[in-house]
Scaffold this motif. Sequence first.
Motif, PDB file in Angstrom:
ATOM      1  N   THR A   4       0.855  -1.186   0.000  1.00  0.00           N
ATOM      2  CA  THR A   4       0.000   0.000   0.000  1.00  0.00           C
ATOM      3  C   THR A   4       0.891   1.236   0.000  1.00  0.00           C
ATOM      4  O   THR A   4       2.089   1.152   0.283  1.00  0.00           O
ATOM      5  CB  THR A   4      -0.883   0.055   1.266  1.00  0.00           C
ATOM      6  N   SER A   5       0.302   2.371  -0.286  1.00  0.00           N
ATOM      7  CA  SER A   5       1.050   3.634  -0.227  1.00  0.00           C
ATOM      8  C   SER A   5       1.601   3.858   1.168  1.00  0.00           C
ATOM      9  O   SER A   5       2.741   4.313   1.332  1.00  0.00           O
ATOM     10  CB  SER A   5       0.158   4.815  -0.625  1.00  0.00           C
ATOM     11  N   GLU A   6       0.807   3.524   2.174  1.00  0.00           N
ATOM     12  CA  GLU A   6       1.251   3.711   3.553  1.00  0.00           C
ATOM     13  C   GLU A   6       2.476   2.854   3.859  1.00  0.00           C
ATOM     14  O   GLU A   6       3.418   3.299   4.507  1.00  0.00           O
ATOM     15  CB  GLU A   6       0.124   3.384   4.540  1.00  0.00           C
ATOM     16  N   ARG A   7       2.448   1.623   3.397  1.00  0.00           N
ATOM     17  CA  ARG A   7       3.600   0.737   3.622  1.00  0.00           C
ATOM     18  C   ARG A   7       4.829   1.247   2.881  1.00  0.00           C
ATOM     19  O   ARG A   7       5.930   1.277   3.439  1.00  0.00           O
ATOM     20  CB  ARG A   7       3.262  -0.681   3.169  1.00  0.00           C
ATOM     21  N   LEU A   8       4.659   1.664   1.635  1.00  0.00           N
ATOM     22  CA  LEU A   8       5.786   2.178   0.855  1.00  0.00           C
ATOM     23  C   LEU A   8       6.359   3.445   1.495  1.00  0.00           C
ATOM     24  O   LEU A   8       7.557   3.688   1.437  1.00  0.00           O
ATOM     25  CB  LEU A   8       5.370   2.445  -0.591  1.00  0.00           C
ATOM     26  N   ASN A   9       5.489   4.207   2.109  1.00  0.00           N
ATOM     27  CA  ASN A   9       5.907   5.439   2.770  1.00  0.00           C
ATOM     28  C   ASN A   9       6.791   5.152   3.982  1.00  0.00           C
ATOM     29  O   ASN A   9       7.576   5.985   4.397  1.00  0.00           O
ATOM     30  CB  ASN A   9       4.672   6.241   3.185  1.00  0.00           C
ATOM     31  N   GLN A  10       6.680   3.959   4.552  1.00  0.00           N
ATOM     32  CA  GLN A  10       7.411   3.603   5.771  1.00  0.00           C
ATOM     33  C   GLN A  10       8.621   2.704   5.523  1.00  0.00           C
ATOM     34  O   GLN A  10       9.343   2.389   6.454  1.00  0.00           O
ATOM     35  CB  GLN A  10       6.466   2.890   6.744  1.00  0.00           C
ATOM     36  N   GLN A  35       2.793   1.486 -12.438  1.00  0.00           N
ATOM     37  CA  GLN A  35       1.788   2.501 -12.764  1.00  0.00           C
ATOM     38  C   GLN A  35       1.084   3.020 -11.513  1.00  0.00           C
ATOM     39  O   GLN A  35       0.727   4.182 -11.432  1.00  0.00           O
ATOM     40  CB  GLN A  35       0.756   1.924 -13.744  1.00  0.00           C
ATOM     41  N   ARG A  36       0.894   2.151 -10.546  1.00  0.00           N
ATOM     42  CA  ARG A  36       0.188   2.521  -9.320  1.00  0.00           C
ATOM     43  C   ARG A  36       1.058   3.359  -8.379  1.00  0.00           C
ATOM     44  O   ARG A  36       0.562   4.300  -7.758  1.00  0.00           O
ATOM     45  CB  ARG A  36      -0.287   1.241  -8.619  1.00  0.00           C
ATOM     46  N   TYR A  37       2.358   3.037  -8.280  1.00  0.00           N
ATOM     47  CA  TYR A  37       3.167   3.644  -7.223  1.00  0.00           C
ATOM     48  C   TYR A  37       4.408   4.429  -7.677  1.00  0.00           C
ATOM     49  O   TYR A  37       4.847   5.318  -6.954  1.00  0.00           O
ATOM     50  CB  TYR A  37       3.615   2.582  -6.219  1.00  0.00           C
ATOM     51  N   ALA A  38       5.004   4.096  -8.806  1.00  0.00           N
ATOM     52  CA  ALA A  38       6.279   4.718  -9.195  1.00  0.00           C
ATOM     53  C   ALA A  38       6.156   6.207  -9.524  1.00  0.00           C
ATOM     54  O   ALA A  38       7.145   6.930  -9.497  1.00  0.00           O
ATOM     55  CB  ALA A  38       6.897   3.974 -10.374  1.00  0.00           C
ATOM     56  N   ASP A  42       3.824  11.586  -3.659  1.00  0.00           N
ATOM     57  CA  ASP A  42       4.594  11.503  -2.421  1.00  0.00           C
ATOM     58  C   ASP A  42       5.935  10.857  -2.790  1.00  0.00           C
ATOM     59  O   ASP A  42       5.996   9.685  -3.148  1.00  0.00           O
ATOM     60  CB  ASP A  42       3.859  10.653  -1.379  1.00  0.00           C
ATOM     61  N   TYR A  43       6.993  11.636  -2.730  1.00  0.00           N
ATOM     62  CA  TYR A  43       8.297  11.153  -3.153  1.00  0.00           C
ATOM     63  C   TYR A  43       8.768   9.927  -2.388  1.00  0.00           C
ATOM     64  O   TYR A  43       9.475   9.091  -2.931  1.00  0.00           O
ATOM     65  CB  TYR A  43       9.354  12.261  -3.034  1.00  0.00           C
ATOM     66  N   ARG A  44       8.366   9.785  -1.141  1.00  0.00           N
ATOM     67  CA  ARG A  44       8.773   8.603  -0.369  1.00  0.00           C
ATOM     68  C   ARG A  44       8.124   7.342  -0.931  1.00  0.00           C
ATOM     69  O   ARG A  44       8.761   6.293  -1.005  1.00  0.00           O
ATOM     70  CB  ARG A  44       8.446   8.784   1.106  1.00  0.00           C
ATOM     71  N   VAL A  45       6.867   7.442  -1.319  1.00  0.00           N
ATOM     72  CA  VAL A  45       6.177   6.299  -1.919  1.00  0.00           C
ATOM     73  C   VAL A  45       6.820   5.953  -3.255  1.00  0.00           C
ATOM     74  O   VAL A  45       7.146   4.789  -3.527  1.00  0.00           O
ATOM     75  CB  VAL A  45       4.666   6.593  -2.087  1.00  0.00           C
ATOM     76  N   ALA A  46       7.009   6.955  -4.108  1.00  0.00           N
ATOM     77  CA  ALA A  46       7.615   6.727  -5.428  1.00  0.00           C
ATOM     78  C   ALA A  46       9.026   6.159  -5.284  1.00  0.00           C
ATOM     79  O   ALA A  46       9.395   5.204  -5.980  1.00  0.00           O
ATOM     80  CB  ALA A  46       7.636   8.024  -6.229  1.00  0.00           C
ATOM     81  N   ARG A  47       9.808   6.718  -4.368  1.00  0.00           N
ATOM     82  CA  ARG A  47      11.187   6.261  -4.170  1.00  0.00           C
ATOM     83  C   ARG A  47      11.219   4.796  -3.755  1.00  0.00           C
ATOM     84  O   ARG A  47      11.981   3.997  -4.306  1.00  0.00           O
ATOM     85  CB  ARG A  47      11.883   7.113  -3.112  1.00  0.00           C
ATOM     86  N   THR A  48      10.403   4.414  -2.813  1.00  0.00           N
ATOM     87  CA  THR A  48      10.398   3.032  -2.348  1.00  0.00           C
ATOM     88  C   THR A  48       9.901   2.090  -3.438  1.00  0.00           C
ATOM     89  O   THR A  48      10.449   0.995  -3.621  1.00  0.00           O
ATOM     90  CB  THR A  48       9.554   2.887  -1.069  1.00  0.00           C
ATOM     91  N   ALA A  49       8.891   2.508  -4.168  1.00  0.00           N
ATOM     92  CA  ALA A  49       8.385   1.676  -5.273  1.00  0.00           C
ATOM     93  C   ALA A  49       9.477   1.478  -6.320  1.00  0.00           C
ATOM     94  O   ALA A  49       9.720   0.347  -6.775  1.00  0.00           O
ATOM     95  CB  ALA A  49       7.159   2.338  -5.901  1.00  0.00           C
ATOM     96  N   LEU A  50      10.148   2.545  -6.684  1.00  0.00           N
ATOM     97  CA  LEU A  50      11.223   2.453  -7.678  1.00  0.00           C
ATOM     98  C   LEU A  50      12.384   1.617  -7.148  1.00  0.00           C
ATOM     99  O   LEU A  50      12.983   0.830  -7.883  1.00  0.00           O
ATOM    100  CB  LEU A  50      11.694   3.857  -8.064  1.00  0.00           C
ATOM    101  N   TRP A  51      12.688   1.784  -5.866  1.00  0.00           N
ATOM    102  CA  TRP A  51      13.768   1.007  -5.246  1.00  0.00           C
ATOM    103  C   TRP A  51      13.459  -0.483  -5.332  1.00  0.00           C
ATOM    104  O   TRP A  51      14.313  -1.297  -5.683  1.00  0.00           O
ATOM    105  CB  TRP A  51      13.933   1.458  -3.803  1.00  0.00           C
ATOM    106  N   SER A  82      16.639  11.220  -5.463  1.00  0.00           N
ATOM    107  CA  SER A  82      16.515   9.762  -5.305  1.00  0.00           C
ATOM    108  C   SER A  82      15.562   9.187  -6.336  1.00  0.00           C
ATOM    109  O   SER A  82      15.845   8.150  -6.953  1.00  0.00           O
ATOM    110  CB  SER A  82      16.027   9.408  -3.898  1.00  0.00           C
ATOM    111  N   VAL A  83      14.431   9.846  -6.534  1.00  0.00           N
ATOM    112  CA  VAL A  83      13.466   9.392  -7.544  1.00  0.00           C
ATOM    113  C   VAL A  83      14.109   9.471  -8.924  1.00  0.00           C
ATOM    114  O   VAL A  83      13.956   8.558  -9.748  1.00  0.00           O
ATOM    115  CB  VAL A  83      12.157  10.215  -7.467  1.00  0.00           C
TER     116      VAL A  83
END
Length: 173
Positions: A4-10, A35-38, A42-51, A82-83
């Motif tokens: 989820t976005s919340e999980r990716l944010n953490q 498509q959903r997260y990258a 929210d850069y933290r969500v995108a960064r974690t998804a891309l990572w 980072s993104v």
Amino acid sequence: MAITSERLNQTFSEGGAQEIYQEIKAKGDFLGFAQRYAFDTDYRVARTALWGLTKAKDEELSELKVIYNELIDQAMQTENSSVRRLTLNIIEKLKMNEDDLRTDFLDFCFEHMVSIEEFPGIQTLCMKLAFRMCTFYPELMDELKRTLEAMEIDYYKPAIKCLRKRIFCGRYK
């Protein structure tokens, strides 16, 4: 645990990125996940998804080819380094064809590979991508080599110096 976005944010660790990758792999939906997260605002969500996506093998990432231009747009437009680095890393893993050449992206890569203010990881990725794009046209390869020759190399980190040397020696492909 669902992605989820919340999980990716953490998620802030290498192990967390590996877990995300393993879950995407298990579902076999790299494109849907990207498509959903990258591209999340929210850069933290995108960064974690891309990572998490950077952990994938090239063949797994090949399904992202359909969003190639969106990835390029993100790399050029994001203000988050980072993104940008992670997006460029994914673009670099994708197969590139002559038809994929975008002059705005080539210009971006030229600009960022020589920018002393840019992070070395972004510089090297831009240099690699510029090289790949220039291989389609000899006149562009000449321009790349002239640009590399003009670099005041003393101001760059070892990774940049090494890659530049490998390009000149013909050892980078």
